[in-house]
Design an enzyme around this catalytic site. Structure first.
Site, PDB file in Angstrom:
ATOM      1  N   ASP A 265       0.852  -1.185   0.000  1.00 12.18           N
ATOM      2  CA  ASP A 265       0.000   0.000   0.000  1.00 12.18           C
ATOM      3  C   ASP A 265       0.888   1.235   0.000  1.00 12.18           C
ATOM      4  OD1 ASP A 265      -2.419   1.723   0.441  1.00 12.18           O
ATOM      5  OD2 ASP A 265      -3.314  -0.216   0.881  1.00 12.18           O
TER       6      ASP A 265
ATOM      7  N   HIS B 110      -2.917   3.272  -4.581  1.00  8.73           N
ATOM      8  CA  HIS B 110      -2.294   2.749  -3.356  1.00  8.73           C
ATOM      9  C   HIS B 110      -0.903   2.176  -3.654  1.00  8.73           C
ATOM     10  CE1 HIS B 110      -5.621   3.366  -0.626  1.00  8.73           C
ATOM     11  NE2 HIS B 110      -6.457   2.884  -1.536  1.00  8.73           N
TER      12      HIS B 110
ATOM     13  N   GLU C 259     -10.083   3.059  -4.940  1.00  9.80           N
ATOM     14  CA  GLU C 259      -9.625   4.402  -4.569  1.00  9.80           C
ATOM     15  C   GLU C 259      -8.448   4.873  -5.429  1.00  9.80           C
ATOM     16  OE1 GLU C 259     -10.910   4.303   0.142  1.00  9.80           O
ATOM     17  OE2 GLU C 259      -8.916   3.583  -0.396  1.00  9.80           O
TER      18      GLU C 259
END
Length: 544
Positions: free
Chosen positions: A202, A272, A336
């Site tokens: 991440d 990410h 995201e």
């Protein structure tokens, strides 16, 4: 006469004492476990006496299951039973076997009578779950001097509702050592779960060694500080890091496999990816400079999907990941992902997209690569917004509705909604004395109420709901004990959602069975939230 009367009185007391002792044992050893088996039939007849004279009889291929049973019984009764592959005369035994008569591969039949106990599975995994039921039936049992325990005569026919019964752990935001990952996997085994979703990369850290791209661990596995509190303006400026070597990852895979648990790795992309960009700035749209993330949330810097070197990077990473992890399913994230950098990138804007999106183009290429290597791509439900390939698996996190829509379209789905399955969220309303700073509120009862495949879905769509899992994101889980605390006892409620048919579920009854299960939590020294048992809680700090 007086002597005789006294002797008679004494003998009656002795008989009553032993009767009460036997009654207590029978009541303590019961089959009301978590998750509740589908069918439990108590039978007439004398119980099976489990003592040091009993042998474990294991068919070929079930040696490891026999060793687990041997270990569990030793831990709970103090008696070490011998394991044999040959039946002996005049010996009581617990027999482990696989039979085609048990139709479900993960199903089992547990039968107990005076002479023997049989655990028969549709596969070795089914036998393992039968062993877990037998183990948990002893959860309340106190050790006797000789380790003897009475098992009431019973016939249990059991099989799971769902094939995907998972738990997730984020080791990127905070890193947890191999020893704890194994302890976490032991918890999954105790709860009849079969998937460990391992979040390895991440923005805040890259945690898995990739030999062809060494800077991922040389640079990407370390950050120079971590935000204090809930994304405040204060940074602790303390170096933080850690990673798993490929050898350690293989060790985890094998440890899980022995417990019939598949490790599904997640390499989140194309967003990410800040830790990767800090390691190799040329993979981003701007070329950096980048640094491994200090704060929590979504970063605007993502992989440059118009850069061919990015696809070589992804293929190299996934090639090594597939070599480490035999799982058919590889999680590619996809959540995201801001598009701002792409909108100002000449390489990205030059891609021939047709009616696709930039993320859809990227996902298709990754999907094609995995498919060519006989693997399946799983991603978060944002994939649905970017023309997800028809065979892509969807993990529904933004509620259950995206998963329901995906299932109706023919995608295989794993439900993992924030409404019920985000165990980093608080589990009590009064959070003053809670260890985590994460928001949200998901109590045990809310977890228990989830039905991942309700009747409101079409019959065809319900077939595409593979199962359900809960997620533990580690932004605010800085220690191993906090991870355990956030998982327990909600993991037990999830286990019943995953395993038990809705018609068999009853929350009040579940809490009683959960109370028994906490004896095992205590035995193995797991931390767990005790709000269901106020008498066990620490007193308020104001009462010290």
């Amino acid at each position: 006469m007086i002597k005789c009367n006294n002797e008679g009185y004494f003998m009656r007391k002795v008989v009553l004492f032993f009767a009460l002792m036997v009654s207590t044992l029978i009541q303590a050893v019961n089959y009301e476990v978590v998750p509740m088996p589908q069918q439990v039939t108590l039978l007439q007849g004398e119980p099976f006496v489990l003592n040091r004279e009993v042998q474990i009889l294991a068919a070929d291929g079930l040696q490891r299951e026999a060793e687990f049973l041997q270990l569990y019984l030793k831990e709970q009764t103090g008696v070490l039973l011998s394991i044999s592959q040959k039946r002996e005369k005049q010996v009581s035994y617990i027999e482990l076997a696989v039979s085609s008569k048990v139709q479900e591969k993960e199903g089992y039949v547990l039968s107990v009578n005076k002479k023997s106990t049989h655990v028969t599975g549709g596969s070795a995994a089914g036998v393992f779950y039968g062993v877990q039921t037998l183990r948990k039936a002893l959860a309340d049992e106190e050790q006797t001097k000789d380790g003897s325990v009475l098992l009431p005569a019973v016939n249990i026919v059991d099989a799971p509702r769902f094939t995907w019964r998972g738990m997730h752990l984020d080791c990127s935001r905070h890193f947890f050592p191999v020893s704890f990952v194994k302890k976490y996997i032991d918890l999954l085994a105790m709860h009849n779960m079969n998937v460990f979703h391992w979040h390895l990369t991440d923005d805040q850290g890259w945690r898995i060694e990739i030999k062809k791209w060494p800077k991922l661990i040389e640079v990407g596995s370390h950050r120079t500080g971590t935000i204090i509190g809930t994304n405040s303006d204060i940074d602790d400026e303390t170096p933080y890091g850690g990673y798993y070597t490929q050898e350690e990852a293989r060790e985890i895979v094998e440890y899980a496999k022995e417990r019939h648990i598949t490790v599904v790795p997640e390499i989140d992309m194309p967003g990410h990816m800040l830790a990767a960009l800090a390691s190799y700035p040329e993979l981003g749209c701007t070329g950096g400079p980048y640094q491994v993330g200090h704060y929590w949330g979504v970063y605007k810097d993502v992989l440059c999907v118009g850069n061919e070197k990015v696809y070589q990077f992804i293929e190299d990473v996934l090639t090594e990941i597939m070599d480490i992890f035999p799982s058919e399913v590889i999680h590619i994230g996809g959540d995201e992902t801001p598009t701002e950098k792409w909108e100002h990138c000449a390489k990205c804007q030059a891609l021939p997209l047709g009616d696709n999106t930039l993320q859809g183009y990227f996902t298709q290429r990754v999907f094609d690569f995995l498919t060519a290597h006989h693997r399946r791509a799983l991603g978060w439900d944002e994939l649905l917004e970017n023309k997800a390939p028809q065979d892509a698996m969807i993990m529904s996190w933004r509620g259950t509705e995206p998963g329901a829509q995906a299932a109706e379209k023919g995608h295989d789905v794993v439900m993992s909604p924030t409404t019920h399955c985000y165990f980093d969220y608080q589990q009590v309303e009064d959070v003053l004395f809670e260890p985590s700073r994460c928001g949200g509120f998901i109590p045990v009862e809310k977890v228990y109420s989830l039905d991942p495949a309700p009747d409101s879905l079409s019959v065809a769509a319900r077939r595409h709901i593979l199962g359900v899992q809960a997620n533990l994101w580690s932004e605010y889980m800085t220690t191993e004990s906090i991870v355990e605390y956030q998982a327990l006892p909600r993991m037990s409620a999830l286990a019943e959602v995953q395993w038990t048919l809705p018609s068999h579920k009853d929350y009040k009854d579940f809490v009683k069975r959960l109370t028994r299960l906490t004896r095992l939590y205590d035995k193995y020294q797991y931390s767990y939230c005790k709000h269901l048992w106020p008498e066990r809680q620490m007193p308020s700090r104001w009462q010290f």
